[in-house]
Motif scaffolding. Structure first.
Motif, short mmCIF file in Angstrom:
data_model
loop_
_atom_site.label_atom_id
_atom_site.label_comp_id
_atom_site.label_asym_id
_atom_site.label_seq_id
_atom_site.Cartn_x
_atom_site.Cartn_y
_atom_site.Cartn_z
N THR A 26 0.86 -1.19 0.00
CA THR A 26 0.00 0.00 0.00
C THR A 26 0.90 1.23 0.00
O THR A 26 1.95 1.25 0.64
CB THR A 26 -0.95 0.03 1.22
OG1 THR A 26 -0.16 -0.10 2.42
CG2 THR A 26 -1.97 -1.08 1.18
N SER A 57 -2.12 -0.86 -3.79
CA SER A 57 -3.08 0.24 -3.64
C SER A 57 -2.38 1.55 -3.98
O SER A 57 -1.32 1.86 -3.43
CB SER A 57 -3.54 0.36 -2.18
OG SER A 57 -4.53 -0.58 -1.88
N THR A 83 -5.41 -1.34 -7.34
CA THR A 83 -6.51 -1.06 -6.42
C THR A 83 -6.46 0.45 -6.16
O THR A 83 -5.40 1.00 -5.81
CB THR A 83 -6.32 -1.84 -5.09
OG1 THR A 83 -6.47 -3.23 -5.39
CG2 THR A 83 -7.36 -1.43 -4.06
N LYS A 85 -7.02 3.70 -4.20
CA LYS A 85 -7.18 4.08 -2.79
C LYS A 85 -7.85 5.46 -2.75
O LYS A 85 -7.38 6.42 -3.39
CB LYS A 85 -5.79 4.13 -2.15
CG LYS A 85 -5.79 3.94 -0.66
CD LYS A 85 -4.37 3.74 -0.20
CE LYS A 85 -4.27 3.64 1.29
NZ LYS A 85 -2.87 3.69 1.74
N ASN A 107 -9.88 0.81 -2.22
CA ASN A 107 -9.45 0.73 -0.83
C ASN A 107 -9.80 2.07 -0.19
O ASN A 107 -9.20 3.09 -0.54
CB ASN A 107 -7.94 0.46 -0.81
CG ASN A 107 -7.33 0.48 0.57
OD1 ASN A 107 -8.01 0.73 1.56
ND2 ASN A 107 -6.03 0.22 0.64
N THR A 109 -9.57 4.73 2.46
CA THR A 109 -8.52 5.02 3.45
C THR A 109 -8.95 6.12 4.41
O THR A 109 -9.94 6.82 4.15
CB THR A 109 -7.21 5.38 2.71
OG1 THR A 109 -6.17 5.52 3.67
CG2 THR A 109 -7.33 6.68 1.90
N TYR A 127 -11.77 -2.92 -0.02
CA TYR A 127 -10.97 -2.88 1.21
C TYR A 127 -11.33 -1.63 2.01
O TYR A 127 -11.61 -0.58 1.42
CB TYR A 127 -9.47 -2.82 0.89
CG TYR A 127 -8.99 -3.95 0.00
CD1 TYR A 127 -8.56 -5.16 0.55
CD2 TYR A 127 -8.96 -3.81 -1.38
CE1 TYR A 127 -8.12 -6.20 -0.26
CE2 TYR A 127 -8.52 -4.84 -2.21
CZ TYR A 127 -8.10 -6.03 -1.63
OH TYR A 127 -7.66 -7.06 -2.44
N SER A 129 -9.66 0.60 5.08
CA SER A 129 -8.42 0.75 5.88
C SER A 129 -8.67 1.53 7.16
O SER A 129 -8.96 2.73 7.12
CB SER A 129 -7.35 1.47 5.05
OG SER A 129 -6.85 0.61 4.06
#
Ligand code: G3P
Length: 221
Positions: A26, A57, A83, A85, A107, A109, A127, A129
């Motif tokens: 990431t 990511s 991916t 983010k 993702n 975040t 995802y 985070s």
């Protein structure tokens, strides 16, 4: 629990990838800013992907939905497995839901609370985070927050994966594994710290010394 490395530093990524215990990387704008400023972000990202493959990511920098979507297209043109983010903002959720419709992994975040995590999941995030260290920084108990989020995931049988992020020390990693986070994304120094144990080091030193003694005895020294 899978382990990702949280860095844009190629030599750290290369080293950990060679040990075979990480399955993704990431990055974020602050991590990229620490690398060679003369290098193009696109080149760094492409090099990271070529080095490890797996999950990578890459974060957008815009704050508006349509601009985030344009940035996402750009990143996907560098490598289609990216991916994307996206920060936990209402405009970010708009981008997440549009990318989800297109089948592109995201993702979300900068998630700090269970309600934010639920919204991210419902928008279609792949995802989510959850930042542990930064919660502890403001006097909250990151482990309690992560416990709550993991329980909500279990009760509701959500499909998205929880990433424990902003990991500052091996205890965060343990807390994340105990809570049931699917992934922890961990800085290089904490990953290396988590492999160490003084009894391993003294045990290896003793084995090496005994092996050398045996060899010397055989050679008649
Ligand atoms: O994965 C998120 C992480 O990069 C943030 O970590 O230490 O800046 O809070 P930190």
């Amino acid at each position: 629990m899978e382990l990702y490395i949280d860095t844009a530093n190629l030599s750290h990524i290369r080293e950990c990838a060679s040990y075979g215990f990480i399955s993704g990387v990431t990055t974020n704008p602050s991590l990229l800013a620490k690398e060679d400023p003369k290098k193009d972000v696109k080149d760094i990202i492409k090099e990271i992907y070529a080095t490890v493959g797996g999950h990578l990511s890459v974060e957008v920098n815009s704050l508006k939905t349509d601009e985030m979507l344009k940035e996402a297209e750009d990143i996907l043109s560098w490598f289609p497995e990216a991916t994307i983010k996206i920060p936990m903002l209402p405009s970010g959720l708009g981008a997440v839901s549009e990318l989800a419709k297109r089948g592109i992994p995201t993702n979300v975040t900068l998630v700090f609370s269970p309600t934010q995590a639920i919204a991210a999941n419902n928008a279609g995030a792949t995802y989510v985070s959850v930042f542990m260290g930064r919660l502890d920084d403001i006097g909250m108990n990151s482990s309690d927050v992560l416990d709550d989020i993991c329980e909500i995931w279990n009760v509701n049988e959500y499909d998205s994966s929880i990433i424990a992020a902003s990991i500052r020390h091996p205890m965060h990693l343990l807390d994340a594994a105990r809570s049931g986070a699917h992934i922890s994304t961990v800085p290089y120094n904490v990953l290396m710290q988590s492999l160490k144990h003084p009894l391993t080091d003294s045990g290896v030193a003793a084995f090496v010394a005994d092996y050398e003694k045996m060899k010397a005895a055989k050679a008649g020294k």
